[in-house]
Design an enzyme around this catalytic site. Structure first.
Site, PDB file in Angstrom:
ATOM      1  N   LEU A 273       0.651  -1.157  -0.033  1.00  0.00           N
ATOM      2  CA  LEU A 273       0.049   0.027  -0.091  1.00  0.00           C
ATOM      3  C   LEU A 273       0.881   1.280   0.035  1.00  0.00           C
ATOM      4  O   LEU A 273       0.529   2.288  -0.555  1.00  0.00           O
ATOM      5  CB  LEU A 273      -0.957  -0.187   1.354  1.00  0.00           C
ATOM      6  CG  LEU A 273      -1.659   1.117   1.406  1.00  0.00           C
ATOM      7  CD1 LEU A 273      -2.733   1.395   0.283  1.00  0.00           C
ATOM      8  CD2 LEU A 273      -2.841   1.155   2.653  1.00  0.00           C
ATOM      9  N   TYR A 274       1.922   1.260   0.712  1.00  0.00           N
ATOM     10  CA  TYR A 274       2.767   2.365   0.686  1.00  0.00           C
ATOM     11  C   TYR A 274       3.271   2.636  -0.586  1.00  0.00           C
ATOM     12  O   TYR A 274       3.304   3.948  -1.187  1.00  0.00           O
ATOM     13  CB  TYR A 274       4.275   1.963   1.587  1.00  0.00           C
ATOM     14  CG  TYR A 274       5.285   3.104   1.363  1.00  0.00           C
ATOM     15  CD1 TYR A 274       5.092   4.224   1.979  1.00  0.00           C
ATOM     16  CD2 TYR A 274       6.460   2.552   0.775  1.00  0.00           C
ATOM     17  CE1 TYR A 274       6.249   5.268   1.692  1.00  0.00           C
ATOM     18  CE2 TYR A 274       7.658   3.548   0.648  1.00  0.00           C
ATOM     19  CZ  TYR A 274       7.413   4.700   1.299  1.00  0.00           C
ATOM     20  OH  TYR A 274       8.357   5.711   1.144  1.00  0.00           O
ATOM     21  N   ALA A 275       3.652   1.720  -1.504  1.00  0.00           N
ATOM     22  CA  ALA A 275       4.116   1.858  -2.872  1.00  0.00           C
ATOM     23  C   ALA A 275       3.094   2.436  -3.681  1.00  0.00           C
ATOM     24  O   ALA A 275       3.130   3.177  -4.384  1.00  0.00           O
ATOM     25  CB  ALA A 275       4.723   0.407  -3.506  1.00  0.00           C
TER      26      ALA A 275
ATOM     27  N   THR B 124       0.425   4.129  -2.750  1.00  0.00           N
ATOM     28  CA  THR B 124       0.347   5.730  -2.535  1.00  0.00           C
ATOM     29  C   THR B 124       1.269   6.714  -2.875  1.00  0.00           C
ATOM     30  O   THR B 124       0.893   7.751  -3.421  1.00  0.00           O
ATOM     31  CB  THR B 124       0.065   5.879  -0.835  1.00  0.00           C
ATOM     32  OG1 THR B 124       1.569   5.759  -0.127  1.00  0.00           O
ATOM     33  CG2 THR B 124      -0.854   5.178  -0.346  1.00  0.00           C
ATOM     34  N   LYS B 125       2.677   6.071  -3.053  1.00  0.00           N
ATOM     35  CA  LYS B 125       3.519   6.940  -3.879  1.00  0.00           C
ATOM     36  C   LYS B 125       3.535   7.063  -5.226  1.00  0.00           C
ATOM     37  O   LYS B 125       3.738   7.781  -5.928  1.00  0.00           O
ATOM     38  CB  LYS B 125       4.749   6.191  -3.463  1.00  0.00           C
ATOM     39  CG  LYS B 125       5.494   6.482  -2.073  1.00  0.00           C
ATOM     40  CD  LYS B 125       5.594   8.188  -1.626  1.00  0.00           C
ATOM     41  CE  LYS B 125       6.211   8.429  -0.450  1.00  0.00           C
ATOM     42  NZ  LYS B 125       6.345   9.899  -0.210  1.00  0.00           N
TER      43      LYS B 125
END
Length: 449
Positions: free
Chosen positions: A258-260, A262-263
């Site tokens: 999810l971090y990736a 959002t980026k």
């Protein structure tokens, strides 16, 4: 001739019969309605009694649910915002003083996430060369806030003001860009970490998506002039990409976390604001940044802590048995890349929310170009610390981590003059020296308190 039959009596009789039928029908309907109403009331009472007998704490549960929701909101707020007030003549003078460059043609930079790892080092480097710098940070509790406050104190000693506030606070952002006509924004505030997204996904959307939109909205529509934006994307956007080394031309539509995601969403959002509003925007994809004043959630940092305490560390291997590798990039090299992006950023072309012409839109990798097995990094730490690690080796889980990262930095070399010069052994030596000194001072301070 016979007279016609008299039908008046028959008609009257028929009308009377019709009337009686209507009356009787109405009485039946009325009686049925009253009976149905009474049955409904009775059924409702029975249901309430049954529900009360089986679920007596209904009101209590409602109360606890409200309390839990309030607690969740409070916890979420502690990660994302600040209760510190701002404004007033004295506050504005302090902001302007910190933002004033000390060199001719110096930049005036708003650094978000200034009390973070990369933010602190970039703010110091900008101030050291004579640029004006104002920081913004919400000092959230993702990791030890006291480390962030220590960074804030370091910046304060070098003349950098860090405003305590959140990037989602639109009035605060508007106020800052009204008080100071920033030439640039270095946007480093974000919810970091790959695995934490599985426990608190909303924080990533709030910080990395909504926060970026809030900043770009103010920069595009309220700032005069519009600042040029340089912001932190991530090497995580390459996700499940297997072509190496990772190039800016490779696909980034298969995020592994999810971090990736959002980026990656941030890069699409940046394109939108560049296209519609004429904001000059440069995205930087960092590759595993490490060094002094680093983040405690990073492997090299937590491994150092656990090795010194005699606690086990977990190492990952790929399912085929190969080692997990990372393109470790020393903080000083990343700072040079950030400053190079700021120095080469062209002016935004919009005004008052309207685009006046094409604006610059760029994205660059900032890495070391030399992937190293994580096990080798541990070996270097063991030598520097003079102590063996208790290793627990497991197969890499499906938690968002990828097995391999490797940066192609040819575009950054060409356009930014970027070149990584610090090898892992040299960088870790500097980190360990800082770590020992920092936590020794901290322990002595706590002991004397």
């Amino acid at each position: 001739m016979a007279s016609p039959p008299d039908t008046s009596k028959t008609a009257k009789l028929e009308r009377c019969n019709n009337y009686l039928r209507r009356v009787n029908s109405a009485k039946i309907i009325s009686a049925s309605s009253r009976l149905l109403f009474r049955a409904s009331i009775l059924a409702t009472v029975v249901l309430i009694l049954l529900f009360t007998l089986h679920y007596p704490p209904l009101l209590l549960l409602s109360h606890y649910s409200a309390a839990a929701a309030a607690a969740a909101r409070s916890s979420h707020r502690s990660l994302l915002s600040s209760d510190v007030t701002y404004g007033g003549a004295a506050w504005e003078r302090e902001v302007r003083s910190s933002a004033t460059p000390r060199r001719p043609s110096g930049l005036t930079v708003l650094v978000t996430g200034a009390a973070g790892f990369v933010g602190t080092h970039c703010s110091l480097a900008l101030k050291k060369r004579g640029d004006g710098v104002v920081g913004l940070d919400n000092f959230n509790s993702y990791y030890d806030p006291s480390l962030k406050r220590a960074r804030q104190s370091l910046l304060s000693r070098h003349g950098v003001l860090v405003v305590d506030g959140d990037i989602n606070d639109t009035p605060l952002l508007t106020k800052l860009l009204d008080v100071v006509p920033f030439s640039h924004v270095l946007h480093l505030a974000a919810q970091a970490g790959v695995r934490y997204a599985m426990r608190n996904p909303q924080s990533y959307v709030t910080s990395n998506v909504a926060g970026l939109v809030a900043l770009l909205e103010v920069a595009a529509k309220h700032a005069d002039p519009q600042p040029a934006i340089v912001w932190a994307s991530s090497s995580s956007v390459y996700g499940l990409n297997t072509a190496t080394p990772f190039s800016e031309l490779h696909r980034t539509d298969r995020p592994a976390s999810l971090y990736a995601a959002t980026k990656k969403a941030g890069e699409a959002i940046a394109h939108t604001y560049n296209h519609i509003y004429g904001l000059s925007i440069t995205g930087l994809r960092f590759f595993t940044v490490y060094g002094p004043w680093g983040r405690p959630d990073m492997a090299y940092f937590s491994f150092t802590n656990n090795i010194l305490r005699g606690k086990p560390i977990t190492l990952f291997r790929v399912q085929d048995g190969t080692a997990v590798q990372r393109d470790f990039t020393y903080i000083d090299d990343v700072v040079k890349g950030c400053l190079g992006a700021l120095d080469t950023a062209e002016r935004s072309t919009g005004s008052g929310g309207k685009k006046r012409g094409p604006a610059q839109l760029r994205v660059y990798n900032l890495g070391n170009t030399s992937p190293v097995p994580v096990a080798k990094m541990v070996g270097i730490l063991e030598e520097l610390l003079g102590k063996k690690a208790k290793k627990h080796v497991v197969t890499l889980p499906q938690n968002g981590d990828v097995p391999y990262t490797h940066a192609n930095v040819s575009m950054a070399e060409r356009d930014l003059g970027y070149r990584a010069t610090t090898d892992l052994a040299t960088g870790l030596k500097k980190f360990v020296r800082w770590y020992v000194e920092y936590y020794d001072r901290k322990s002595k301070k706590e002991a004397s308190a």
